[in-house]
Design a protein around this motif. Structure first.
Motif, mmCIF file in Angstrom:
data_model
loop_
_atom_site.group_PDB
_atom_site.id
_atom_site.type_symbol
_atom_site.label_atom_id
_atom_site.label_comp_id
_atom_site.label_asym_id
_atom_site.label_seq_id
_atom_site.Cartn_x
_atom_site.Cartn_y
_atom_site.Cartn_z
ATOM 1 N N SER A 199 0.818 -1.214 0.000
ATOM 2 C CA SER A 199 0.000 0.000 0.000
ATOM 3 C C SER A 199 0.850 1.262 0.000
ATOM 4 O O SER A 199 0.432 2.294 -0.538
ATOM 5 C CB SER A 199 -0.929 -0.004 1.216
ATOM 6 O OG SER A 199 -0.155 -0.113 2.421
ATOM 7 N N GLU A 200 2.044 1.199 0.576
ATOM 8 C CA GLU A 200 2.877 2.408 0.628
ATOM 9 C C GLU A 200 3.392 2.806 -0.754
ATOM 10 O O GLU A 200 3.867 3.931 -0.941
ATOM 11 C CB GLU A 200 4.047 2.219 1.593
ATOM 12 C CG GLU A 200 4.990 1.081 1.250
ATOM 13 C CD GLU A 200 4.591 -0.223 1.914
ATOM 14 O OE1 GLU A 200 5.454 -1.118 2.015
ATOM 15 O OE2 GLU A 200 3.407 -0.333 2.328
ATOM 16 N N GLY B 64 -5.134 8.756 -4.090
ATOM 17 C CA GLY B 64 -6.006 9.162 -5.186
ATOM 18 C C GLY B 64 -5.979 8.234 -6.373
ATOM 19 O O GLY B 64 -6.752 8.430 -7.325
ATOM 20 N N ALA B 65 -5.102 7.207 -6.370
ATOM 21 C CA ALA B 65 -5.059 6.268 -7.491
ATOM 22 C C ALA B 65 -6.263 5.341 -7.409
ATOM 23 O O ALA B 65 -6.460 4.649 -6.414
ATOM 24 C CB ALA B 65 -3.764 5.463 -7.466
ATOM 25 N N ARG B 66 -7.076 5.328 -8.441
ATOM 26 C CA ARG B 66 -8.311 4.553 -8.452
ATOM 27 C C ARG B 66 -8.124 3.207 -9.161
ATOM 28 O O ARG B 66 -7.327 3.101 -10.091
ATOM 29 C CB ARG B 66 -9.424 5.333 -9.167
ATOM 30 C CG ARG B 66 -9.795 6.644 -8.501
ATOM 31 C CD ARG B 66 -10.898 7.320 -9.292
ATOM 32 N NE ARG B 66 -11.309 8.583 -8.700
ATOM 33 C CZ ARG B 66 -12.250 9.374 -9.222
ATOM 34 N NH1 ARG B 66 -12.860 9.019 -10.353
ATOM 35 N NH2 ARG B 66 -12.562 10.502 -8.622
ATOM 36 N N PRO B 67 -8.890 2.216 -8.742
ATOM 37 C CA PRO B 67 -8.844 0.930 -9.463
ATOM 38 C C PRO B 67 -9.617 1.028 -10.783
ATOM 39 O O PRO B 67 -10.647 1.703 -10.866
ATOM 40 C CB PRO B 67 -9.503 -0.043 -8.491
ATOM 41 C CG PRO B 67 -10.417 0.814 -7.663
ATOM 42 C CD PRO B 67 -9.748 2.153 -7.538
ATOM 43 N N GLU C 7 -0.724 -7.328 -8.894
ATOM 44 C CA GLU C 7 -1.275 -5.985 -8.780
ATOM 45 C C GLU C 7 -0.251 -4.990 -9.326
ATOM 46 O O GLU C 7 0.951 -5.159 -9.146
ATOM 47 C CB GLU C 7 -1.605 -5.649 -7.330
ATOM 48 C CG GLU C 7 -2.761 -6.452 -6.759
ATOM 49 C CD GLU C 7 -3.092 -6.015 -5.341
ATOM 50 O OE1 GLU C 7 -2.281 -5.263 -4.736
ATOM 51 O OE2 GLU C 7 -4.144 -6.430 -4.821
ATOM 52 N N ALA C 8 -0.733 -3.953 -9.987
ATOM 53 C CA ALA C 8 0.180 -2.990 -10.608
ATOM 54 C C ALA C 8 -0.488 -1.631 -10.695
ATOM 55 O O ALA C 8 -1.723 -1.509 -10.619
ATOM 56 C CB ALA C 8 0.599 -3.461 -12.005
ATOM 57 N N SER D 20 5.002 -2.691 -10.396
ATOM 58 C CA SER D 20 4.488 -3.882 -9.724
ATOM 59 C C SER D 20 5.549 -4.389 -8.767
ATOM 60 O O SER D 20 6.661 -3.846 -8.688
ATOM 61 C CB SER D 20 4.104 -4.966 -10.745
ATOM 62 O OG SER D 20 5.239 -5.363 -11.482
ATOM 63 N N ALA D 21 5.214 -5.444 -8.019
ATOM 64 C CA ALA D 21 6.138 -6.027 -7.045
ATOM 65 C C ALA D 21 6.787 -7.265 -7.640
ATOM 66 O O ALA D 21 6.129 -8.070 -8.302
ATOM 67 C CB ALA D 21 5.407 -6.377 -5.755
#
Length: 654
Positions: free
Chosen positions: A10-11, A16-19, A404-405, A421-422
């Motif tokens: 989450s960090e 404000g970034a929306r899905p 997730e990205a 992404s991770a």
């Protein structure tokens, strides 16, 4: 059932970034252009009209007043046509410019009346259709961009630092540079030949003669016979039909050369080089320039950010983007190829080069041992990574995870994008190196052979199955097991056989020339073609109690079970690894692309799987021995005889 997703901490997600949810992506996909505007229809219409215009245009006649020579404007106009046909698929805005150039060039060459005859009307109608389709596609792309920006919300965010240092277009420019250099070399050489001719013609003697006949010399060239008073001249021509007997011609003579004034020089080869290298060179240069410009625009200021799911395709390493709530990865939205981008590190080298101590002791030995261990570990890690890359290229590795990205930039057809992404707990940034393409926009979907619900990363038909799965479907056999060429392999063999026949015709069509580069090409090419044709038609592997009988192009080899270490299958090859680092290859045993298109499992893929089972499960091996008739017969000598008969027929017929 949900697919395990690699989470994004989450960090790392800006406020404000929306899905990008399925409702928004569904609206985005529904904004696709109409089917009539698909590039295929525009391509076919414009291509057919251009071919008609070319076929209907009269060939210019060479005269002394208007001699045949280099037509650089005509060559440029010719180059615009294939470029425009390519840009219809890749660069709609450049395709509009190409259409304008085609119509303008036709009007200048043929006049406005030329656009009103049937071929000209067909070209005008095709251009109008194509322009309407291009504008419709651009309008749909702009609508999709607005939908994506609306889903992202008003907040904008800067690109990650690593993405801001990414340089787009280097690959395209790297290919364009040598191609354009080759085209420039062709122009330079042609200009040099033209200049040399003009200097020679300025001091040459001009002779007026009358054509008395046309024949061919020993080399097959057309030769004019012309009389000038009491003297007869013989001069080569490329257009014998333009000089019927009785035609007055002007000859140029000097320095041992004799030429028709109407056919001054021949730079067709250099013009062909300019065209063949210039067209793809310009295409790659435009792709690089457009990609660079859009990449610079993406790095300028703040951009929309959408939370999505991404996955690498198992077949071609594309990046596929899914809605943030599509945890089953059932409905891809768009795809593109991407590369990792790394932030520039301007820091000093933190490696130490020593403090000048020359003494060697226990600490030095320990350091050497540690260095050797580090080197061995690095080699093992490199080997693991290479195996993963090879598995990804073959489509045989585990399916890549869904991640997730954060998608940076408003997605639309042709857009440049970046995502974060991770990867192993560390942030990784990738930037697109090809324009974004919506899912479901390919030819398969247009022609009805695919569906949007199935669009996405496809699994290869011939993915390697586990030994246990294959063994469960096999039962012990009394007689030998045999695997041989299937329809796909024979289709490839037939194609190569036709290619061999055409190659022989092309080289021997003008008669045998035993010392030439064509003969060398024939010898080297036939050696490979005959072996490939023989293998594709007649490869065979037979397993019996003692081992394998492997039939290739020229012989049958015996491979005992105790010598067989492994068997591998790639797109067109069966490879048997034997003891002592020896390998035995059968190639080609099919075509990888054909196997993927037809679906199912090819005979070569089944052979590799079942032989692998027999290798590791001795109880499933056949109980008997293979008879000579079951061991196979090499077809190499047969194909050699057929090739020799065909070569003799070519020499006798021509």
């Amino acid at each position: 059932m949900s697919t395990p997703v690699v989470p994004l901490p989450s960090e790392w997600t800006p406020s404000g970034a929306r899905p990008w949810r399925s409702a928004d992506t569904g609206r985005w996909l529904a904004a696709a252009p109409a089917r009539w505007a698909h590039p295929l229809w525009s391509f076919l219409a414009l291509f057919a009209a251009a071919v008609w215009c070319t076929a209907a245009a009269p060939l210019p006649r060479c005269t002394a007043a208007e001699p045949c020579g280099a037509d650089w404007w005509g060559l440029a106009f010719t180059a615009v046509v294939p470029l425009t046909l390519y840009w219809i698929w890749r660069q709609p805005r450049w395709a509009l410019a190409g259409l304008g150039a085609i119509l303008a060039g036709t009007a200048v060459e043929e006049g406005l009346a030329g656009l009103l005859d049937p071929p000209g009307l067909a070209l005008s109608a095709a251009a109008a259709w194509t322009a309407a389709a291009l504008l419709h596609r651009l309008s749909a792309a702009e609508r999709r961009r607005r939908y994506a920006e609306g889903a992202a919300g008003p907040a904008g965010h800067p690109l990650p630092a690593a993405a801001r240092t990414f340089r787009r277009g280097r690959f395209s420019f790297g290919i364009a540079a040598p191609l354009l250099a080759a085209a420039g070399f062709g122009l330079w050489q042609a200009d040099g030949e033209i200049g040399a001719y003009e200097r020679w013609a300025a001091g040459a003697e001009r002779i007026t003669a009358t054509v008395t006949g046309v024949d061919e010399d020993d080399g097959g060239a057309s030769v004019l016979t012309a009389d000038a008073g009491s003297r007869t001249y013989r001069v080569e021509t490329g257009y014998p039909g333009d000089y019927p007997p009785g035609t007055a011609v002007e000859l140029l003579s000097g320095g041992g050369r004799l030429l028709l004034a109407s056919e001054p020089y021949d730079v067709f080869g250099w013009e062909l080089l300019v065209l063949a290298a210039g067209v793809p060179g310009v295409a790659f240069a435009v792709n690089g320039a457009v990609g660079r410009r859009r990449s610079v625009r993406l790095r300028r200021g703040r951009v929309p950010v959408l939370r999505v799911l991404v996955r690498e395709g198992q077949e071609d390493a594309r990046t596929w983007v899914y809605a943030a709530d599509d945890l089953t990865a059932s409905a891809p939205v768009l795809h593109f190829h991407s590369l990792h981008s790394f932030e520039d590190d301007d820091g000093e080298d933190d490696g130490e080069h020593g403090d000048g101590d020359d003494e060697t002791g226990a600490d030095g030995a320990d350091g050497l041992n540690l260095a050797a261990e580090d080197l061995a570990e690095a080699k093992r890690e490199l080997g693991r990574e290479l195996r993963e890359i090879a598995d990804a290229c073959r489509g045989t590795g585990p399916a890549p995870p869904l991640r997730e990205a954060l998608l940076f930039g408003a997605p639309y057809p042709g857009a440049e994008l970046a995502f974060l992404s991770a990867d192993g707990g560390e942030p990784t940034v990738e930037c697109s190196v090809t324009p974004a393409k919506p899912a479901g926009s390919g030819l398969r979907d247009l022609l009805g052979t695919g569906s949007r619900s199935r669009t996405g990363p496809r699994k290869r038909a011939n993915v390697r199955r586990p030994v246990e799965e294959v063994a469960a479907a096999m039962a012990p056999a009394d007689g030998p097991r045999t695997w041989s060429a299937d329809s796909g392999s024979r289709a490839l063999g037939l194609f190569l056989l036709v290619l061999e026949g055409g190659f022989t015709w092309a080289v021997l069509g003008d008669g045998p020339s035993w010392i030439s580069w064509q003969t060398l090409m024939l010898v080297l090419g036939l050696r490979w073609l005959i072996g490939s044709v023989s293998t594709a038609f007649g490869w065979r592997v037979t397993a019996d109690r003692g081992g394998l009988w492997v039939t290739g192009a020229w012989r049958v080899r015996r491979v005992p079970w105790e010598r067989l270490g492994a068997v591998q299958h790639t797109a067109d090859r069966l490879r048997f690894r034997l003891s002592g680092d020896e390998t035995l290859d059968l190639s080609p045993v099919g075509a990888g692309l054909l196997g993927r298109r037809t679906g199912g499992r090819t005979s070569a893929a089944r052979a590799a799987e079942e032989i692998r089972v027999l290798l590791h499960r001795p109880g499933l091996r056949p109980a008997g021995d293979a008879a000579p008739a079951e061991q196979g017969m090499p077809l190499g000598p047969v194909v050699v005889a057929l090739s020799a008969l065909w070569a003799a027929a070519v020499l006798l017929l021509l």
